[in-house]
Design a protein around this motif. Structure first.
Motif, PDB file in Angstrom:
ATOM      1  N   ILE A  14       0.882  -1.170   0.000  1.00  0.00           N
ATOM      2  CA  ILE A  14       0.000   0.000   0.000  1.00  0.00           C
ATOM      3  C   ILE A  14       0.921   1.221   0.000  1.00  0.00           C
ATOM      4  O   ILE A  14       1.728   1.388   0.922  1.00  0.00           O
ATOM      5  N   ILE A  15       0.838   2.027  -1.045  1.00  0.00           N
ATOM      6  CA  ILE A  15       1.675   3.221  -1.154  1.00  0.00           C
ATOM      7  C   ILE A  15       0.766   4.404  -1.456  1.00  0.00           C
ATOM      8  O   ILE A  15       0.104   4.439  -2.496  1.00  0.00           O
ATOM      9  N   LYS A  16       0.711   5.349  -0.521  1.00  0.00           N
ATOM     10  CA  LYS A  16      -0.141   6.541  -0.652  1.00  0.00           C
ATOM     11  C   LYS A  16      -1.555   6.169  -1.088  1.00  0.00           C
ATOM     12  O   LYS A  16      -2.079   6.689  -2.071  1.00  0.00           O
ATOM     13  N   LYS A  17      -2.135   5.230  -0.387  1.00  0.00           N
ATOM     14  CA  LYS A  17      -3.512   4.763  -0.579  1.00  0.00           C
ATOM     15  C   LYS A  17      -3.717   3.895  -1.826  1.00  0.00           C
ATOM     16  O   LYS A  17      -4.805   3.383  -2.045  1.00  0.00           O
ATOM     17  N   SER A  18      -2.711   3.752  -2.688  1.00  0.00           N
ATOM     18  CA  SER A  18      -2.828   2.843  -3.826  1.00  0.00           C
ATOM     19  C   SER A  18      -2.402   1.450  -3.380  1.00  0.00           C
ATOM     20  O   SER A  18      -1.434   1.290  -2.628  1.00  0.00           O
ATOM     21  N   ARG A  19      -3.142   0.455  -3.848  1.00  0.00           N
ATOM     22  CA  ARG A  19      -2.850  -0.940  -3.490  1.00  0.00           C
ATOM     23  C   ARG A  19      -2.207  -1.619  -4.700  1.00  0.00           C
ATOM     24  O   ARG A  19      -2.749  -1.599  -5.806  1.00  0.00           O
ATOM     25  N   PHE A  20      -1.030  -2.212  -4.478  1.00  0.00           N
ATOM     26  CA  PHE A  20      -0.288  -2.917  -5.522  1.00  0.00           C
ATOM     27  C   PHE A  20      -0.232  -4.394  -5.146  1.00  0.00           C
ATOM     28  O   PHE A  20       0.295  -4.747  -4.090  1.00  0.00           O
ATOM     29  N   ILE A  21      -0.782  -5.249  -6.007  1.00  0.00           N
ATOM     30  CA  ILE A  21      -0.794  -6.691  -5.767  1.00  0.00           C
ATOM     31  C   ILE A  21       0.124  -7.324  -6.809  1.00  0.00           C
ATOM     32  O   ILE A  21      -0.170  -7.296  -8.008  1.00  0.00           O
ATOM     33  N   GLY A  22       1.242  -7.865  -6.342  1.00  0.00           N
ATOM     34  CA  GLY A  22       2.238  -8.425  -7.255  1.00  0.00           C
ATOM     35  C   GLY A  22       2.248  -9.937  -7.248  1.00  0.00           C
ATOM     36  O   GLY A  22       1.918 -10.573  -6.245  1.00  0.00           O
ATOM     37  N   CYS A  23       2.646 -10.493  -8.390  1.00  0.00           N
ATOM     38  CA  CYS A  23       2.811 -11.945  -8.503  1.00  0.00           C
ATOM     39  C   CYS A  23       3.952 -12.220  -9.479  1.00  0.00           C
ATOM     40  O   CYS A  23       4.052 -11.567 -10.513  1.00  0.00           O
ATOM     41  N   VAL A  24       4.799 -13.164  -9.117  1.00  0.00           N
ATOM     42  CA  VAL A  24       5.813 -13.678 -10.040  1.00  0.00           C
ATOM     43  C   VAL A  24       5.574 -15.169 -10.170  1.00  0.00           C
ATOM     44  O   VAL A  24       5.223 -15.834  -9.193  1.00  0.00           O
ATOM     45  N   GLN A  25       5.717 -15.689 -11.391  1.00  0.00           N
ATOM     46  CA  GLN A  25       5.448 -17.107 -11.607  1.00  0.00           C
ATOM     47  C   GLN A  25       6.186 -17.607 -12.838  1.00  0.00           C
ATOM     48  O   GLN A  25       6.508 -16.824 -13.725  1.00  0.00           O
ATOM     49  N   PRO A  26       6.447 -18.914 -12.883  1.00  0.00           N
ATOM     50  CA  PRO A  26       7.093 -19.460 -14.070  1.00  0.00           C
ATOM     51  C   PRO A  26       6.158 -19.340 -15.278  1.00  0.00           C
ATOM     52  O   PRO A  26       4.944 -19.523 -15.143  1.00  0.00           O
ATOM     53  N   ASP A  65       0.213  -0.792 -19.404  1.00  0.00           N
ATOM     54  CA  ASP A  65      -1.247  -0.810 -19.250  1.00  0.00           C
ATOM     55  C   ASP A  65      -1.828   0.531 -18.776  1.00  0.00           C
ATOM     56  O   ASP A  65      -2.554   0.602 -17.797  1.00  0.00           O
ATOM     57  N   GLY A  66      -1.456   1.598 -19.464  1.00  0.00           N
ATOM     58  CA  GLY A  66      -2.052   2.895 -19.153  1.00  0.00           C
ATOM     59  C   GLY A  66      -1.259   3.757 -18.181  1.00  0.00           C
ATOM     60  O   GLY A  66      -1.534   4.947 -18.046  1.00  0.00           O
ATOM     61  N   GLU A  67      -0.292   3.168 -17.486  1.00  0.00           N
ATOM     62  CA  GLU A  67       0.587   3.987 -16.649  1.00  0.00           C
ATOM     63  C   GLU A  67       1.496   4.790 -17.596  1.00  0.00           C
ATOM     64  O   GLU A  67       1.670   4.405 -18.752  1.00  0.00           O
ATOM     65  N   PRO A  68       2.089   5.899 -17.132  1.00  0.00           N
ATOM     66  CA  PRO A  68       2.990   6.648 -18.007  1.00  0.00           C
ATOM     67  C   PRO A  68       4.086   5.737 -18.567  1.00  0.00           C
ATOM     68  O   PRO A  68       4.589   4.857 -17.861  1.00  0.00           O
ATOM     69  N   GLY A  98      -6.113   7.506  -5.303  1.00  0.00           N
ATOM     70  CA  GLY A  98      -6.455   8.923  -5.374  1.00  0.00           C
ATOM     71  C   GLY A  98      -5.275   9.866  -5.249  1.00  0.00           C
ATOM     72  O   GLY A  98      -5.419  11.064  -5.459  1.00  0.00           O
ATOM     73  N   VAL A  99      -4.086   9.352  -4.911  1.00  0.00           N
ATOM     74  CA  VAL A  99      -2.903  10.209  -4.789  1.00  0.00           C
ATOM     75  C   VAL A  99      -1.916   9.835  -5.891  1.00  0.00           C
ATOM     76  O   VAL A  99      -1.501   8.682  -5.986  1.00  0.00           O
ATOM     77  N   LYS A 100      -1.542  10.808  -6.726  1.00  0.00           N
ATOM     78  CA  LYS A 100      -0.578  10.538  -7.802  1.00  0.00           C
ATOM     79  C   LYS A 100       0.810  10.353  -7.207  1.00  0.00           C
ATOM     80  O   LYS A 100       1.207  11.072  -6.293  1.00  0.00           O
ATOM     81  N   GLY A 102       3.721  10.195  -9.205  1.00  0.00           N
ATOM     82  CA  GLY A 102       4.788  10.717 -10.055  1.00  0.00           C
ATOM     83  C   GLY A 102       5.552   9.572 -10.690  1.00  0.00           C
ATOM     84  O   GLY A 102       5.463   8.419 -10.254  1.00  0.00           O
ATOM     85  N   ALA A 103       6.335   9.896 -11.713  1.00  0.00           N
ATOM     86  CA  ALA A 103       7.051   8.853 -12.466  1.00  0.00           C
ATOM     87  C   ALA A 103       8.002   8.065 -11.566  1.00  0.00           C
ATOM     88  O   ALA A 103       8.024   6.835 -11.585  1.00  0.00           O
ATOM     89  N   GLY A 104       8.806   8.758 -10.769  1.00  0.00           N
ATOM     90  CA  GLY A 104       9.751   8.067  -9.886  1.00  0.00           C
ATOM     91  C   GLY A 104       9.050   7.202  -8.859  1.00  0.00           C
ATOM     92  O   GLY A 104       9.486   6.082  -8.566  1.00  0.00           O
ATOM     93  N   GLY A 105       7.953   7.690  -8.317  1.00  0.00           N
ATOM     94  CA  GLY A 105       7.189   6.917  -7.338  1.00  0.00           C
ATOM     95  C   GLY A 105       6.582   5.666  -7.947  1.00  0.00           C
ATOM     96  O   GLY A 105       6.541   4.612  -7.305  1.00  0.00           O
ATOM     97  N   LEU A 106       6.104   5.792  -9.192  1.00  0.00           N
ATOM     98  CA  LEU A 106       5.541   4.616  -9.870  1.00  0.00           C
ATOM     99  C   LEU A 106       6.618   3.566 -10.123  1.00  0.00           C
ATOM    100  O   LEU A 106       6.400   2.373  -9.887  1.00  0.00           O
ATOM    101  N   VAL A 107       7.782   4.004 -10.619  1.00  0.00           N
ATOM    102  CA  VAL A 107       8.880   3.060 -10.875  1.00  0.00           C
ATOM    103  C   VAL A 107       9.239   2.327  -9.581  1.00  0.00           C
ATOM    104  O   VAL A 107       9.362   1.098  -9.572  1.00  0.00           O
ATOM    105  N   ARG A 108       9.385   3.068  -8.485  1.00  0.00           N
ATOM    106  CA  ARG A 108       9.718   2.439  -7.197  1.00  0.00           C
ATOM    107  C   ARG A 108       8.619   1.474  -6.748  1.00  0.00           C
ATOM    108  O   ARG A 108       8.903   0.378  -6.281  1.00  0.00           O
ATOM    109  N   ALA A 109       7.373   1.863  -6.889  1.00  0.00           N
ATOM    110  CA  ALA A 109       6.260   1.022  -6.449  1.00  0.00           C
ATOM    111  C   ALA A 109       6.233  -0.302  -7.216  1.00  0.00           C
ATOM    112  O   ALA A 109       6.110  -1.379  -6.619  1.00  0.00           O
TER     113      ALA A 109
END
Length: 195
Positions: A14-26, A65-68, A98-100, A102-109
């Protein structure tokens, strides 16, 4: 030496109210990856983005998918490359809070989400495989089958003609010694063919 994953692993941030659900798989190819991404879209209809990266030889992909441009798929792919993985799909589903960022924040997230999933992902070494084919007299077919099974090689094909032709697959690094072993016990009666 490249590695792949033995099983899927997940993470959630959870980063600035955005929820990121990640998965890695073969994952072997782009068509299979696209099916997984499509099912994630059905599973998460309220998600703002389903970004993904596939590292699978010539079928690799990075989708924002629509991100910058360049803030999601490419950074996720870089994480997979940095870990020297092959045949792996990384997906991140984002619910916008609801909170942007920025490009650097998205890359880190996106990179953090994939890196967190990889921490718990069981990795296995990728073995380069090679196919071998030889023809033998009928009297040696049983011995060849036993030797191939004992080497834990995968017998792919057996053809019966004037001779018996066998095709099998095994780890490349063990093949030279195995061919020498077969030549020794076959006493010159094995004919090697192009696989």
């Amino acid at each position: 030496m490249s590695q792949t994953l033995a099983a899927p692993a997940r993470s959630e941030l959870i980063i600035k109210k955005s929820r990121f659900i990640g998965c890695v798989q073969p994952m072997a190819d782009r068509a299979s990856a696209q099916q997984v991404v499509d099912s994630l879209r059905r599973e998460h209809p309220g998600a703002a983005h389903v970004c993904w990266a596939l590292l699978a030889g010539g079928q690799s992909a990075a989708v924002d998918d629509g991100e910058p441009s360049g803030t999601a798929g490419r950074p996720m792919l870089d994480v997979l490359r940095h870990q020297e993985l092959e045949g792996v799909l990384a997906t991140v589903v984002r619910y916008f809070g609801g909170v942007k960022l920025g490009a650097g924040g998205l890359v880190r997230a996106y990179t953090d989400c994939v890196a967190q999933a990889l921490l718990s992902a069981p990795k296995i070494r990728l073995q380069r495989m090679t196919a071998l084919r030889c023809s033998v007299p009928y009297s040696l077919e049983g011995m060849m089958r036993r030797e191939i099974a004992a080497a834990q090689a995968e017998l792919l094909e057996v053809a019966h003609g004037s001779l018996v032709t066998l095709l099998w697959r095994m780890p490349e690094d063990a093949s030279a010694a195995f061919v020498q072993h077969l030549n020794d016990i076959g006493q010159g009666r094995l004919g090697w063919l192009d696989a």
